[in-house]
Design an enzyme around this catalytic site. Structure first.
Site, PDB file in Angstrom:
ATOM      1  N   SER A 185      76.892  46.899   8.426  1.00  0.00           N
ATOM      2  CA  SER A 185      77.407  46.160   7.279  1.00  0.00           C
ATOM      3  C   SER A 185      78.330  47.093   6.496  1.00  0.00           C
ATOM      4  O   SER A 185      78.216  48.323   6.621  1.00  0.00           O
ATOM      5  CB  SER A 185      76.237  45.748   6.374  1.00  0.00           C
ATOM      6  OG  SER A 185      76.709  45.270   5.129  1.00  0.00           O
ATOM      7  N   TYR A 198      68.306  47.796   1.653  1.00  0.00           N
ATOM      8  CA  TYR A 198      69.211  47.257   2.685  1.00  0.00           C
ATOM      9  C   TYR A 198      70.322  48.263   2.974  1.00  0.00           C
ATOM     10  O   TYR A 198      70.609  48.567   4.142  1.00  0.00           O
ATOM     11  CB  TYR A 198      69.780  45.927   2.187  1.00  0.00           C
ATOM     12  CG  TYR A 198      70.720  45.225   3.159  1.00  0.00           C
ATOM     13  CD1 TYR A 198      70.216  44.543   4.264  1.00  0.00           C
ATOM     14  CD2 TYR A 198      72.101  45.209   2.947  1.00  0.00           C
ATOM     15  CE1 TYR A 198      71.073  43.884   5.144  1.00  0.00           C
ATOM     16  CE2 TYR A 198      72.961  44.552   3.818  1.00  0.00           C
ATOM     17  CZ  TYR A 198      72.432  43.888   4.918  1.00  0.00           C
ATOM     18  OH  TYR A 198      73.284  43.232   5.784  1.00  0.00           O
TER      19      TYR A 198
END
Ligand SMILES: NC(=O)c1ccc[n+]([C@@H]2O[C@H](COP(=O)([O-])OP(=O)(O)OC[C@H]3O[C@@H](n4cnc5c(N)ncnc54)[C@H](O)[C@@H]3O)[C@@H](O)[C@H]2O)c1
Length: 252
Positions: free
Chosen positions: A142, A155
């Site tokens: 990501s 995350y």
């Protein structure tokens, strides 16, 4: 057809980016195995891919457990005898401020996003080494693995870990003909991002952080995954490819 007769295993393949990647690979002639924890969603996605003319199997399994990962990989091998491509896509994201992240939530993100990527990557890599015909592993990272987003410390840490894991895998597997790359999507419309999309007061201002002025769609990540999976990227390994509408290049 750019993936004729290639066998691809895609974790988290019943929804969002994973499903779009499975559809794209199947349209290019690959046989795709989609895995995940939600049987009904897997069945529906497999049916859709089959109706489009794709060759597909689904396997339920949780990437945080080695016993499940071994079973998923063994099932693909018993069906098709080989594996060429792994898309390590399964992941979760449950925002919380740094001061409020519970230990259990930290552990859950690490177990699914980071350990799951390691376990599946190592298990498939062992198969690829034994087969001795190369292969491509794509780890779904990501932009959060390259820059920090508020309320996402756990995350962000998993995706940063995936980027270094990708480079670590790449240097050890390159001499064996196996390429390992990471894909770093920006904001893509999936159920993972639905809470923000459904909040017009927050989503409008958020879109202004993206130079292209819109969210991406899963098919745009699937196209990048296809590039990573095929010979088109044959001299690329250990790379983290950003696909984000320009979000990461903008200071404010
Ligand atoms: N949507 C975005 O904006 C975005 C941006 C960057 C990265 N990503 C990454 O893309 C990947 C796919 O996310 P998405 O946006 O398509 O959301 P999604 O929720 O549709 O997909 C996640 C998939 O992973 C599966 N999964 C979750 N936990 C699992 C487990 N323990 N074992 C097996 N499967 C499991 C889910 O069932 C689901 O199919 C994730 O790794 C996510 O972090 C998404």
């Amino acid at each position: 057809m750019r993936m004729t007769d290639k066998i691809a295993l895609i974790t988290g393949g019943s929804t969002g980016i994973g499903k779009a990647t499975a559809v794209r690979f199947a349209a290019e002639g690959a046989k795709v195995a989609i895995t995940g924890r939600e049987k009904a969603a897997l069945q529906t996605a497999a049916q859709e891919i089959a109706e489009l003319g794709g060759q597909v199997i689904w396997i339920d399994g949780d990437v945080q457990y080695k016993v499940d990962v071994d079973r998923m990989v063994d099932t693909v091998l018993s069906h098709w005898g080989t594996i060429d491509v792994l898309v390590n896509n399964a992941g979760i994201c449950s925002p919380a401020s740094f001061l409020e992240i519970e230990e259990a939530e930290w552990d859950r993100h690490m177990a699914i996003n980071l350990k799951g990527t390691f376990l599946t990557g190592q298990t498939v890599a062992k198969v690829l080494v034994k087969q001795a015909k190369g292969g491509s592993i794509i780890n779904m990272s990501s932009v959060n693995g390259l820059a920090a987003e508020k309320d996402q410390a756990h995350y962000n840490a998993t995706k940063g870990g995936i980027n270094l894991l990708t480079m670590s895998m790449a240097i050890e597997l390159a001499p064996l003909g196996i390429r390992v790359n990471a894909l770093c999507p920006g904001f893509i419309e999936t159920r993972l991002t639905k809470p923000l999309i459904d909040n017009p007061g927050a989503f409008g201002p958020y879109l202004q952080t993206i130079p292209m002025g819109r969210a991406g769609v899963p098919e745009e990540i699937a196209d990048a995954a296809l590039f990573m999976a095929t010979n088109d990227s044959r001299y690329m390994t250990g790379h983290c490819l950003v696909v984000d509408g320009g979000q990461l290049i903008k200071l404010s």
